[in-house]
Design a protein around this motif. Structure first.
Motif, PDB file in Angstrom:
ATOM      1  N   ASP A  89      35.790  35.910  42.260  1.00 26.15           N
ATOM      2  CA  ASP A  89      35.265  37.257  42.499  1.00 26.15           C
ATOM      3  C   ASP A  89      36.480  38.177  42.668  1.00 26.15           C
ATOM      4  O   ASP A  89      37.288  37.984  43.572  1.00 26.15           O
ATOM      5  CB  ASP A  89      34.401  37.243  43.780  1.00 26.15           C
ATOM      6  CG  ASP A  89      33.964  38.657  44.181  1.00 26.15           C
ATOM      7  OD1 ASP A  89      34.179  39.594  43.385  1.00 26.15           O
ATOM      8  OD2 ASP A  89      33.418  38.800  45.290  1.00 26.15           O
ATOM      9  N   HIS A  90      36.570  39.147  41.793  1.00 22.80           N
ATOM     10  CA  HIS A  90      37.775  39.994  41.782  1.00 22.80           C
ATOM     11  C   HIS A  90      37.987  40.746  43.097  1.00 22.80           C
ATOM     12  O   HIS A  90      39.110  41.081  43.458  1.00 22.80           O
ATOM     13  CB  HIS A  90      37.720  40.979  40.603  1.00 22.80           C
ATOM     14  CG  HIS A  90      37.682  40.285  39.275  1.00 22.80           C
ATOM     15  ND1 HIS A  90      37.684  40.954  38.079  1.00 22.80           N
ATOM     16  CD2 HIS A  90      37.642  38.957  38.947  1.00 22.80           C
ATOM     17  CE1 HIS A  90      37.644  40.083  37.077  1.00 22.80           C
ATOM     18  NE2 HIS A  90      37.599  38.873  37.582  1.00 22.80           N
ATOM     19  N   HIS A  91      36.883  40.990  43.806  1.00 22.97           N
ATOM     20  CA  HIS A  91      36.990  41.677  45.093  1.00 22.97           C
ATOM     21  C   HIS A  91      37.783  40.858  46.106  1.00 22.97           C
ATOM     22  O   HIS A  91      38.350  41.405  47.044  1.00 22.97           O
ATOM     23  CB  HIS A  91      35.599  41.962  45.670  1.00 22.97           C
ATOM     24  CG  HIS A  91      34.793  42.914  44.834  1.00 22.97           C
ATOM     25  ND1 HIS A  91      34.241  42.544  43.636  1.00 22.97           N
ATOM     26  CD2 HIS A  91      34.468  44.206  45.009  1.00 22.97           C
ATOM     27  CE1 HIS A  91      33.580  43.585  43.119  1.00 22.97           C
ATOM     28  NE2 HIS A  91      33.714  44.606  43.932  1.00 22.97           N
ATOM     29  N   SER A  92      37.807  39.546  45.885  1.00 20.16           N
ATOM     30  CA  SER A  92      38.477  38.664  46.844  1.00 20.16           C
ATOM     31  C   SER A  92      40.006  38.795  46.774  1.00 20.16           C
ATOM     32  O   SER A  92      40.718  38.216  47.587  1.00 20.16           O
ATOM     33  CB  SER A  92      38.077  37.204  46.596  1.00 20.16           C
ATOM     34  OG  SER A  92      38.680  36.755  45.400  1.00 20.16           O
TER      35      SER A  92
END
Lengths: 192, 462
Positions: A89-92
């Motif tokens: 998840d790129h938000h991570s």
């Protein structure tokens, strides 16, 4: 769809007789790391020249001794490489201290480096990290933007970006602040 | 808030009440103009060649705009984008709202887009229950203050850091009295990072769209367009149809000019080329006409569509620097805004072409060589012919025309005016005289040029 045809019809009726496209501007100047370094320093970035026997991980440790999370899109940097990039998840990536990427070339006149999705694997990587480190070969410099676009004129990237220095703003009374939304610093490691 | 009847001079008068602030505003913008000069001159003889090239590429593009729009659309679709067409602001806003509804989204982040300001997208979405967060720092500041940007590149150039400190104390809970730019920027960074990480839709503007490849380029220093777009499930890019350029390599010309003209930087920190949506992401491109095809049809004003929104004409304009962006009561202020706005509504913006000294500085700094001051002059003629010129000016101009056409009356009036200014200066140095506002009247000469000439010619003869 109705507006499309209406707009095109109006534009067609409004536009003047065809004016020819001018011939391209070209330049023959040579780009080099010295001019690039001077310009990039002027806009808040830094260039570090690496000795032939120096390794990137050691250099990073030296430059950022207190960094916790270091990630990279470069496969050969085994310890930092984002092996799970396909599921990630790129938000991570939000807490990444240092992102290490490779750029295709640098532009001497403005201190920018050219990076595409192929280089970063994850598009947001060079923007979301606290500090950005970019690897570049000493031979990979062009003089100006005309030469830059000659190099990438027909590349089939999905996303590409010129990055020139750390993220910045001067919106509060024209006081320059480095680190607006993206990296607070940008370091170019030039390999000889 | 301003009422709809306030015109440029009324609003400028209000801005001019605080003289110290006007001087500060004036000097800040002039400093940016000087940075622009330094950056332009650093390219030596190349600079003028770049301006000509940019102007010619835009002239060529406008002469085949329909063809390039079709080419862009076809390539963008092939790249996986969804292309929408909006005839006007209303349709643009409805298209954006529909995309949000289709995705069941009520919150979004937006990076700088003067087009969405022009279309009043934020108020429209807010009435439909959508929460819009502007992510450019300057835009966020004016949004929190419930204001519009006063400058297209520097949205809160009219704000003092102490006022921003107070605003952030109220909205972001920063400590009272802290007005340090680094501290406040970092507070905004933390506040907005949370928005980037939690919003599923991002709207961005477009600086350039490339017909050849179907891609578009967004330029920012903060990285807010990229943070929003790359972390979103849905990216909506809104652009006026005049943003097209034919070839990718033409960007070399425009990117060399844009930031140097805008802020004196060699290039913006980020020049992001969006060609295909990220895997799993939706990419929408909204092409907006909203009066542009109408402007294209006007030979005298067509060149205004070459504008790349650098703001150089704002920074150099002696009127803008002293009247502030809000005095123009339109999304794009300054000299360029004054030739764009009357096209949209001649009556509402009839005052703007008169908000200029016609000194021509705007034309001299324009990176795409728009004949801005000539167009301001031409708009005055159009507006006067159509009966929209300001009433006081019409009366004054008619009196002037009558006086100038009768030499006897001219010399009589001149003699009495000089006499009055000497004997009873209070008759001209008062609030009834618009020339006296924020200015001192010059000392009146003892004789007119004609009188001086007659005396001196006779002296020579002797």
């Amino acid at each position: 769809m109705s507006s499309r045809n209406e707009i095109l019809k109006r534009v067609r009726a409004a536009q003047p007789t065809l004016i020819p496209m001018p011939a391209d501007l070209t330049s023959t100047a040579a780009g080099d790391v010295h001019k690039f370094t001077e310009v990039l320093q002027g806009i808040g970035g830094r260039v570090v020249l690496m000795e032939p026997d120096e390794e990137v991980p050691q250099k990073l440790k030296e430059l950022f001794p207190s960094a916790n999370r270091v990630v990279s899109s470069i496969r050969s940097l085994e310890a930092f490489f984002l092996h799970d990039h396909a599921q990630l998840d790129h938000h991570s990536l939000e807490d990444v201290d240092i992102a290490v990427i490779e750029a295709q070339f640098g532009v001497a006149e403005n201190g920018a480096v050219w990076v595409t999705e192929q280089d970063t694997i994850i598009r947001v990587l060079p923007f979301i990290a606290e500090h950005l480190v970019v690897l570049l070969d000493k031979a990979s410099f062009v003089a100006d933007m005309h030469q830059a676009y000659q190099r990438v004129a027909y590349d089939a990237y999905g996303f590409g970006v010129f990055i020139a220095g750390p993220s910045k703003t001067a919106d509060i009374e024209q006081s320059l602040v480095l680190g607006a939304h993206g990296p607070k610093s940008m370091t170019i490691l030039v390999r000889s | 808030m301003q009422s709809s009847r306030d015109n440029h001079s009324t609003l400028a008068e209000r801005f001019n009440k605080d003289e110290a602030r006007v001087s500060w505003h004036d000097q800040t913008l002039w400093w940016i103009r000087q940075k622009r000069d330094k950056a332009a001159w650093s390219l030596g003889e190349e600079w003028e060649g770049l301006r000509s090239q940019a102007s010619q590429i835009k002239a060529h593009t406008l002469s085949n705009l329909s063809g390039y729009l079709e080419e862009f659309e076809a390539n963008a679709i092939a790249n996986g984008a969804i292309v929408h067409w909006a005839a006007d602001a209303k349709e643009h806003n409805e298209i954006v709202h529909k995309i949000l509804q289709d995705n069941k989204v009520t919150q979004l982040v937006k990076s700088k887009s003067m087009l969405t300001e022009e279309c009043h997208l934020n108020p429209y979405l807010e009435t439909h229950g959508i929460d819009v967060v502007d992510t450019d720092l300057g835009e966020r500041i004016v949004q929190l203050a419930n204001e519009a940007p006063s400058h297209i590149v520097l949205p809160c150039i009219h704000w003092k850091k102490e006022e921003i400190g107070e605003l952030f104390h109220k909205h972001l809970a920063t400590p009272a009295g802290n007005a340090d730019p680094s501290f406040l920027t970092n507070a905004a960074r933390i506040h907005l990072r949370d928005k980037f990480l939690t919003r599923r839709v991002a709207i961005t503007g477009v600086n350039f769209a490339i017909a050849e490849t179907g891609e578009f380029v967004v330029c920012t220093n903060e990285g807010n367009a990229d943070m929003g777009a790359h972390l979103s499930d849905v990216h909506i890019a809104c652009m006026g149809i005049e943003k097209l350029i034919p070839l990718r390599r033409h960007l070399g010309v425009f990117l060399r000019l844009l930031a140097r003209s805008a802020t004196g930087q060699p290039v913006t920190t980020y020049s992001s080329h969006f060609r295909k949506p990220r895997q799993g992401q939706q990419l929408h491109i909204v092409l907006v006409d909203n009066g542009r095809s109408q402007q294209l049809a006007k030979e005298d004003f067509r060149n205004s569509l070459k504008c790349i929104r650098c703001g150089a004409c704002f920074n150099t304009c002696p009127v803008y620097r002293r009247s502030g962006g809000h005095s123009y009561h339109t999304a794009v202020a300054g000299p360029i805004g004054s030739i764009l706005a009357p096209n949209l509504d001649m009556k509402q913006y009839a005052d703007l072409p008169f908000a200029s000294t016609l000194c021509g500085s705007c034309t001299n700094v324009c990176p795409v060589k728009i004949d801005i001051h000539d167009q301001l002059y031409k708009w005055r003629q159009v507006l006067t012919k159509e009966g929209y010129s300001p009433k006081t000016k019409t009366v004054a101009m008619k009196t002037m025309a009558a006086t100038l056409s009768k030499p006897g009356l001219f010399s009589f009036a001149g003699k009495w005016a000089r006499r009055i200014m000497r004997i009873a200066p209070w008759l001209v140095n008062n609030k009834m005289n618009p020339w006296y506002k924020q200015r001192n009247m010059p000392a009146a000469p003892k004789q007119s040029f004609t009188e001086w000439y007659k005396t001196n010619r006779n002296k020579d003869k002797k």
